[in-house]
Motif scaffolding. Structure first.
Motif, PDB file in Angstrom:
ATOM      1  N   THR A  52      25.697-135.357  48.796  1.00  0.00           N
ATOM      2  CA  THR A  52      25.965-134.849  50.146  1.00  0.00           C
ATOM      3  C   THR A  52      25.537-133.391  50.308  1.00  0.00           C
ATOM      4  O   THR A  52      25.472-132.888  51.436  1.00  0.00           O
ATOM      5  CB  THR A  52      27.451-134.991  50.491  1.00  0.00           C
ATOM      6  N   ASP A 104      19.807-131.956  51.480  1.00  0.00           N
ATOM      7  CA  ASP A 104      19.458-132.181  52.890  1.00  0.00           C
ATOM      8  C   ASP A 104      18.089-132.809  53.100  1.00  0.00           C
ATOM      9  O   ASP A 104      17.640-132.971  54.229  1.00  0.00           O
ATOM     10  CB  ASP A 104      19.621-130.913  53.736  1.00  0.00           C
ATOM     11  N   HIS A 151      17.167-143.859  48.563  1.00  0.00           N
ATOM     12  CA  HIS A 151      18.286-143.448  49.434  1.00  0.00           C
ATOM     13  C   HIS A 151      19.344-144.543  49.484  1.00  0.00           C
ATOM     14  O   HIS A 151      20.559-144.271  49.410  1.00  0.00           O
ATOM     15  CB  HIS A 151      17.729-143.161  50.830  1.00  0.00           C
ATOM     16  N   ALA A 205      22.357-142.603  48.373  1.00  0.00           N
ATOM     17  CA  ALA A 205      22.768-141.825  49.544  1.00  0.00           C
ATOM     18  C   ALA A 205      23.135-142.689  50.748  1.00  0.00           C
ATOM     19  O   ALA A 205      23.237-142.187  51.865  1.00  0.00           O
ATOM     20  CB  ALA A 205      21.660-140.849  49.942  1.00  0.00           C
ATOM     21  N   GLN A 206      23.325-143.990  50.525  1.00  0.00           N
ATOM     22  CA  GLN A 206      23.658-144.870  51.649  1.00  0.00           C
ATOM     23  C   GLN A 206      24.947-144.407  52.313  1.00  0.00           C
ATOM     24  O   GLN A 206      25.913-144.037  51.653  1.00  0.00           O
ATOM     25  CB  GLN A 206      23.805-146.309  51.175  1.00  0.00           C
ATOM     26  N   THR A 218      24.894-141.808  54.338  1.00  0.00           N
ATOM     27  CA  THR A 218      24.540-140.486  54.837  1.00  0.00           C
ATOM     28  C   THR A 218      23.298-140.618  55.715  1.00  0.00           C
ATOM     29  O   THR A 218      22.656-141.671  55.739  1.00  0.00           O
ATOM     30  CB  THR A 218      24.213-139.511  53.684  1.00  0.00           C
ATOM     31  N   ASP A 219      22.953-139.538  56.417  1.00  0.00           N
ATOM     32  CA  ASP A 219      21.721-139.558  57.219  1.00  0.00           C
ATOM     33  C   ASP A 219      20.692-138.569  56.683  1.00  0.00           C
ATOM     34  O   ASP A 219      19.841-138.066  57.411  1.00  0.00           O
ATOM     35  CB  ASP A 219      22.023-139.288  58.691  1.00  0.00           C
ATOM     36  N   ILE A 220      20.756-138.313  55.365  1.00  0.00           N
ATOM     37  CA  ILE A 220      19.775-137.441  54.717  1.00  0.00           C
ATOM     38  C   ILE A 220      18.373-138.025  54.935  1.00  0.00           C
ATOM     39  O   ILE A 220      18.144-139.197  54.647  1.00  0.00           O
ATOM     40  CB  ILE A 220      20.057-137.339  53.205  1.00  0.00           C
TER      41      ILE A 220
END
Length: 310
Positions: free
Chosen positions: A54, A57, A78, A82-83, A85-87
């Motif tokens: 998190t 960026d 991702h 990172a699922q 998140t909207d990175i």
């Protein structure tokens, strides 16, 4: 200078090795994938930097061969790390020099204020596309992955000093995989056409072109950057082949300046440069304040040079 520094790094290797004489190569086996290697390297880089996903960026996949035509490989990584998140997930591809292109591009975007902390990963399983009938390439390539966290630096002495990228397209067809997309779509695959879907390299022709072109590019880079060979502490070259010592000598670097790991790891395509970098950082062969030169050639024929004070 783009004010950035590396604050985390990690690598991943397949469990299986094969040997060709005194040369060791890593090759994926069942259960290991390009994504699993990328995820392992990313997670190691985050742990090494005491970071959580998190706090990133932008996620960048800097790889030569994608997992599938769409979506981009970064989106598939991702999904694993990172699922939810909207990175943003972005692919950069200049084949073997993809990592250096990503380092150049995203150090500039960080300097411009677009991003603060970027996770860059290169992962390759090139062994899956090798042609066993081409001994040179079949015995050269390895699988693996490497990742770094690149972020804005508060130290004015650290950052990317200068970068240069050039393409000599007279070598565009000396390194190819022709099949799989629109030139030779999957529907054209057959036993007769299968080699169009495998890696094809003309190593001697590539080396000849690089030896002809690279010294002039090196001179232009020194003029642009204000650097010279004696101001470079360490060189992290693409581990292209066993001809590396010849090429390094041609452009004025001593054996003590550059890393040569072809014997131990082979050519990991885009992962080659960052994997060598991560190992050097781990072993403290690159020290705080060192001026490091990244240099490599790639299909296209594209060449990248980038200098960074670490």
């Amino acid at each position: 200078m783009n004010g950035v520094e590396i604050t985390g790094y990690g690598t991943a290797l397949p469990k299986n090795t094969v040997t060709f004489g005194d040369q060791t190569r890593y090759r994926v086996v069942a259960g290991e994938t390009q994504i699993s290697l990328a995820v392992e390297a990313c997670e190691q880089a985050l742990r090494q930097g005491n970071l959580d996903i998190t706090e990133i960026d932008c996620l960048v996949s800097a790889s030569a061969v994608a997992v599938q035509p769409i979506p981009c490989t970064a989106a598939l990584i991702h999904e694993q790390i990172a699922q939810g998140t909207d990175i943003p997930a972005i692919d950069i591809n200049t084949t073997c020099t993809s990592f250096v292109t990503a380092l150049d591009t995203f150090s500039t975007l960080i300097e411009a204020g677009r991003y603060t902390r970027v996770l860059i990963v290169s992962s390759e399983v090139g062994s899956l596309g090798l042609n066993p009938n081409q001994k040179e390439s079949f015995e050269l390539f390895s699988d693996g992955a490497a990742a770094i966290v690149l972020e804005r630096s508060t130290n004015p002495e650290k950052g990317v000093i200068s970068a240069m990228q050039r393409t000599w397209s007279e070598g565009a067809h000396q390194t190819e995989i022709r099949g799989g997309l629109t030139a030779f779509p999957p529907s054209n695959y057959s036993e007769e056409t299968k080699e169009e879907y495998m890696f094809d390299m003309q190593g001697k022709a590539i080396l000849s072109l690089v030896i002809k072109k690279l010294p002039k590019m090196m001179a232009a880079f020194y003029e642009q950057s204000g650097l010279s060979a004696d101001l470079i502490d360490k060189v992290v070259p693409h581990q292209a082949s066993r001809a590396m010592p010849l090429l390094m000598k041609k452009i004025g670097f001593s054996k003590e300046q550059y890393f040569d790991t072809v014997k131990e790891y082979g050519n990991m395509v885009s992962a080659s440069i960052p994997f060598t970098l991560c190992n050097a950082l781990s072993e403290q062969a690159i020290k705080d304040g060192d001026t490091v030169l990244f240099i490599g050639t790639a299909a296209g024929l594209t060449t990248n040079i980038l200098a960074m004070r670490c």
